[in-house]
Design a protein around this motif. Structure first.
Motif, PDB file in Angstrom:
ATOM      1  N   SER A  53       8.024  13.838 -55.169  1.00 39.58           N
ATOM      2  CA  SER A  53       8.623  12.573 -54.557  1.00 39.58           C
ATOM      3  C   SER A  53       7.681  11.936 -54.032  1.00 39.58           C
ATOM      4  O   SER A  53       8.035  10.671 -54.094  1.00 39.58           O
ATOM      5  N   GLN A  67      15.490  10.936 -54.892  1.00 43.54           N
ATOM      6  CA  GLN A  67      16.245  12.220 -55.039  1.00 43.54           C
ATOM      7  C   GLN A  67      17.587  12.454 -54.535  1.00 43.54           C
ATOM      8  O   GLN A  67      18.197  12.962 -54.852  1.00 43.54           O
ATOM      9  N   ASP A 119      14.022  10.348 -59.951  1.00 38.39           N
ATOM     10  CA  ASP A 119      13.657  11.736 -59.284  1.00 38.39           C
ATOM     11  C   ASP A 119      14.841  12.561 -59.147  1.00 38.39           C
ATOM     12  O   ASP A 119      15.831  12.495 -58.601  1.00 38.39           O
ATOM     13  N   GLU A 120      14.600  13.735 -60.059  1.00 42.55           N
ATOM     14  CA  GLU A 120      15.742  14.410 -60.383  1.00 42.55           C
ATOM     15  C   GLU A 120      17.067  13.883 -60.550  1.00 42.55           C
ATOM     16  O   GLU A 120      17.989  14.437 -59.699  1.00 42.55           O
TER      17      GLU A 120
END
Ligand SMILES: Nc1ncnc2c1ncn2[C@@H]1O[C@H](COP(=O)(O)OP(=O)(O)OP(=O)(O)O)[C@@H](O)[C@H]1O
Ligand SMILES: [Mg+2]
Lengths: 541, 311
Positions: free
Chosen positions: A65, A107, A184-185
């Motif tokens: 991240s 995220q 991000d994820e």
């Protein structure tokens, strides 16, 4: 989600070979970023070509991240250069990043809950003084249809289910016509269907020439979606798997290879993580269960908040030693169910019993004293107190208890001793127990939350998405802990949108649909299909 | 008690309510803007007091109330720059800085007033009343509602304008985002510092006008500590209004009337001990807080300094 692993990885879009070697859409060269106590990024170099999906893998706290925040302009690197389309750039603010065509889905979702979807999307992108709703609506409709999704532009962002919020986030990242899309994820909150949808969207986007950086903890996703896979460990690049190898190896070979790179010698520990194994059945052990249910819900109804489903007429019984999975698309009443059991939401009808005694009138804390615990999925919101130290967060629910509090004063030594123990036990990556918990990586915050909740002696535990955002090894550890709990006779409820997880853990799986129980399936051969049918079939109905 | 419903009483009550309410309206409108952007401007009282003093000087020197109001606005804006520098730019605690602003303003205005005027309190001419044709002829209401100094009508126009800016403009959207999730606003490429700076300056200017209105139109003179806690009441009004400018109008009128009730009562010959009457606005603050506080929805990031990348 084996569905995904089976899907052949789409070939990378062919690039204009006339230009010789293609120019990367972005190139990160020798990026270093140091935070107090940790080197988050240690001379990382990587690049993505247009029309390519680069998957970033790495354990919790590896620096993924951080690296992406540097690329999007949120952080400034201490060292290193960034090149976009072959020329050096300074990305000193998120605005600069956006102007350069770098869109990022963070995220932790960053929509503003009190604003409408439309307002969220116009934020920072509206040209002119007066809000141009009309143009924005057209743009939403366009992007939504390109992505093959539907969004309600006038809904308050906070009222949407997480999966829908994610869709809005993606639309937001693409809003300015990005060249590079960073996710991000993005899948940690999505259901199998949601992930499949997202995958289709990504294929769409990359054929249109977008460079995509995709961060995930799910190996099969990386293998299915990525054209290249780069693995980070402790702030460094420890391995890259190119397109040739990705295409010529079997998923099993690839998974082994990735795990070996990620964890080195410790790889054996994770060898039995659910997604590495062929048959999931093998992992379930017969536990002795209590004769009578420990937790019982009888005809429980509760209102939904912010336009999400509540629960209506839900009856469930969980025996001591049993793991009951709750499946369903996010936003179908999971939150209401968990909060009703925990005592955070008052049911409008029905009864809740703990060991045959009604607890429906009890407060959250009296339920906790009776041994009922709820591990929330809202880890930043209600899970932890961000400005507090890791140690303090780890004993947060024992305020006033010995040995942490003595005669009204805080005993830091005792807190830190316990904290260090939990930090070691759960492998929480933090510079110290005095570090503010908000500074940890997403996965490590989740570990801290679990460490706190599991350090009690509970009788009933409700988990909401317990392994969301965790790396494979930690997932294995957490699931093992949950099994241990059940082994000690605890009645365990696991709410998850990850079907694999439920199949891996549960004895029975109940499917929530629009706030009602659509069915309860005994786990075993064929259960996965049946549950899938209930989730999907109920949806079609 | 039937005397209470006489036209005299009602006219006095409403007119007095507006007279006392307008400074509150300007100040709470400013506070609303600041709060929406995430700044809890505790120093409102200090900005009002500065505006009252400087505005009075301006009006006295030029003999023109409008010049006075403008000077008041500018002085309030200048004071707000202290907040901008220390809280928005340097991220210091907003409450601490706010309280210092109040203390400094109280000290400085009293000192300067003493230096300039000693024990004399020069008076300004009363400002012209603008009676709206036709409407001002309506019995009871006409004489009170529709015969007001021009700044009153302006205040209402400004309220409408601010409401429109909040809902319909880019600046308004940025403002609301800055108060709710400054990190998201930053990630969207808008400078949180800039948005909050502008909001705080607007707040200072409005507070300055409010103060100047008190000295120029309300009292017609300046005495030390003229604002006497109005800034705090305005903060409460802003919070009750939940970010809606028209909420500020309602609150300001309500509190204005509770301030003017004493005068109105005297007009109809009912006398209540002055101390009791002076408590009224503060009692109503408490009542309102008890009744509405639950519903007050304050911006999530209110009072929190924003530093990029801290989490
Ligand atoms: N703002 C910050 N201040 C201090 N330390 C930070 C900050 N941001 C990140 N870190 C630290 O940098 C390291 C890398 O964090 P990062 O969030 O990049 O990890 P990650 O790879 O994304 O992990 P996860 O998979 O858990 O999300 C962690 O040790 C984290 O504690
Ligand atoms: Mg991360």
């Amino acid at each position: 989600m084996r569905v995904m692993a089976d899907a052949p990885a789409p070939a990378p879009a062919t690039l204009s070979s006339t230009a010789g070697t293609p120019v990367p859409a972005v190139e990160l060269i020798d990026i270093t970023k140091v935070f107090p106590g940790v080197i988050a990024n240690d001379h990382i170099s990587l690049s993505v070509l247009p029309g390519e999906v680069l998957c970033l893998l790495g354990e919790n706290g590896a620096g993924k991240s951080t690296l992406m925040s540097i690329l999007s302009g949120l952080y400034r690197p201490d060292e290193g250069r960034i090149r976009v389309d072959g020329s050096d750039v300074r990305i000193d603010s998120p605005r600069r990043g956006r102007d350069l065509g770098i869109g990022m889905v963070h995220q932790h979702l960053s929509l503003i809950p009190t604003l409408t979807v439309l307002e969220n999307l116009m934020l920072g992108s509206n040209k002119g003084i007066i809000l141009d709703e009309k143009t924005a609506r057209t743009r939403i409709a366009d992007l939504a249809s390109t992505l093959g999704i539907t969004v309600d532009a006038d809904a308050r962002a906070g009222s949407l289910a997480l999966g829908q919020q994610q869709h809005v986030e993606i639309i937001k990242a693409l809003w300015k016509g990005s060249k590079v899309l960073i996710l991000d994820e993005p899948t940690s909150m999505l259901t199998p269907q949601g992930i499949a949808e997202l995958q289709k969207v990504l294929v769409e986007l990359k054929t249109s020439g977008l460079a995509i950086i995709f961060i995930t903890h799910k190996l099969h996703e990386a293998i299915a979606i990525g054209d290249r896979v780069t693995i980070l460990k402790q702030g460094r690049v420890v391995g890259t798997i190119g397109p040739e190898i990705l295409r010529s190896s079997t998923p099993q070979q690839l998974q082994r290879r990735i795990v070996a790179t990620m964890f080195g010698e410790e790889a054996d520990e994770v060898a039995d993580v659910a997604e590495l194994r062929e048959d999931l059945e093998g992992h379930r052990v017969r536990r002795t269960m209590s004769e009578t249910p420990l937790l019982e819900l009888v005809g429980v109804s509760a209102p939904g908040h912010h336009g999400q489903y509540g629960v209506s007429d839900v009856s469930l019984a969980v025996r001591g030693g049993e793991i009951l999975g709750i499946a369903g698309v996010d936003g179908n009443g999971q939150r209401a169910l968990a909060e009703v059991i925990a005592g955070q939401r008052r049911p409008s009808a029905g009864d809740i019993r703990l060991a045959a005694a009604s607890i429906v009138k009890l407060t959250v804390s009296s339920r906790q004293r009776l041994g009922l615990r709820y591990v929330t999925d809202d880890r930043l919101g209600e899970g932890v107190v961000r400005p507090f130290a890791v140690g303090m967060n780890l004993v947060l629910k024992r305020i006033g208890d010995k040995p942490f509090w003595r005669r009204g004063t805080i005993d830091r030594v005792a807190i830190n001793a316990t904290a260090r123990e939990l930090i070691a036990q759960f492998d929480i990556r933090t510079p110290s127990s005095e570090t503010r918990i908000g500074k940890l990586s997403g996965g490590n915050i989740q570990k801290a939350l679990l460490a706190r909740e599991l350090s009690f002696q509970p009788r009933v535990v409700v988990f909401s998405k317990p392994t969301h955002g965790l790396d494979v090894r930690t997932i294995a550890m957490v699931r093992e802990r949950i099994r241990e709990l059940a082994g000690r006779g605890v009645a365990t409820v696991v709410i998850s949108t990850d079907l694999d997880e439920l199949i891996d853990l549960s004895d029975r799986v109940a499917v929530l649909f629009e706030g009602k129980i659509a069915g309860i399936v005994d786990n075993g051969p064929g259960a996965e299909t049946r549950i899938g049918e209930l989730i999907v079939g109920a949806q079609a109905a | 008690m039937s005397d209470l419903l006489t036209p005299t009483f009602l006219t006095a009550l409403i007119a007095g309510g507006i007279l006392a309410g307008i400074p509150l309206l300007f100040a709470s409108l400013g506070e609303t803007i600041a709060e929406q952007s995430g700044i809890l401007n505790v120093g409102l009282e200090g900005m009002m007091l500065t505006g009252a003093f400087c505005g009075f000087l301006g009006a006295l020197a030029t003999g023109n109330a409008w010049v006075g109001l403008t000077v008041g606005a500018i002085s309030g804006l200048l004071v707000s720059l202290v907040m901008v520098v220390f809280c928005v730019r340097l991220g210091l605690d907003q409450i601490v800085v706010g309280i210092s602003i109040i203390l400094c303003a109280e000290g400085l205005t009293s000192l300067l007033h003493g230096a300039f005027f000693g024990q004399s309190y020069p008076r300004l001419d009363a400002i012209d009343v603008f009676a709206i044709p036709v409407l001002s002829q309506i019995p009871v209401l006409g004489g009170s509602l529709f015969s007001q100094p021009a700044p009153v009508y302006m205040a209402l126009i400004v309220v409408g304008l601010v409401g429109w800016i909040f809902r319909r403009t880019t600046a308004g959207l940025d403002l609301r985002a800055a108060g709710e999730r400054p990190d998201s606003l930053d990630a969207a490429g808008v400078s949180v510092v800039r948005v909050r700076t502008v909001a705080e300056m607007a707040c200072g200017a409005f507070a300055g006008i409010g103060g100047a209105y008190m000295s120029i139109v309300g009292a017609g003179t300046f005495v030390p500590f003229l604002t006497g806690g109005m800034g705090f009441i305005a903060i409460v009004i802003a919070m009750m209004g939940r970010g809606h400018p028209w909420g500020a109008v309602l609150g300001a009128l309500l509190f204005g009337m509770s301030l003017s009730i004493a005068t109105a009562l005297q007009l109809v010959g009912i006398s209540i001990p002055v101390d009791v009457v002076q408590m009224l606005p503060f009692v109503s603050v408490m009542v309102v807080l008890v009744v509405f506080a639950r519903e007050a929805r304050l911006p999530a990031a209110l009072g929190l300094p924003y530093v990029r990348g801290s989490r």
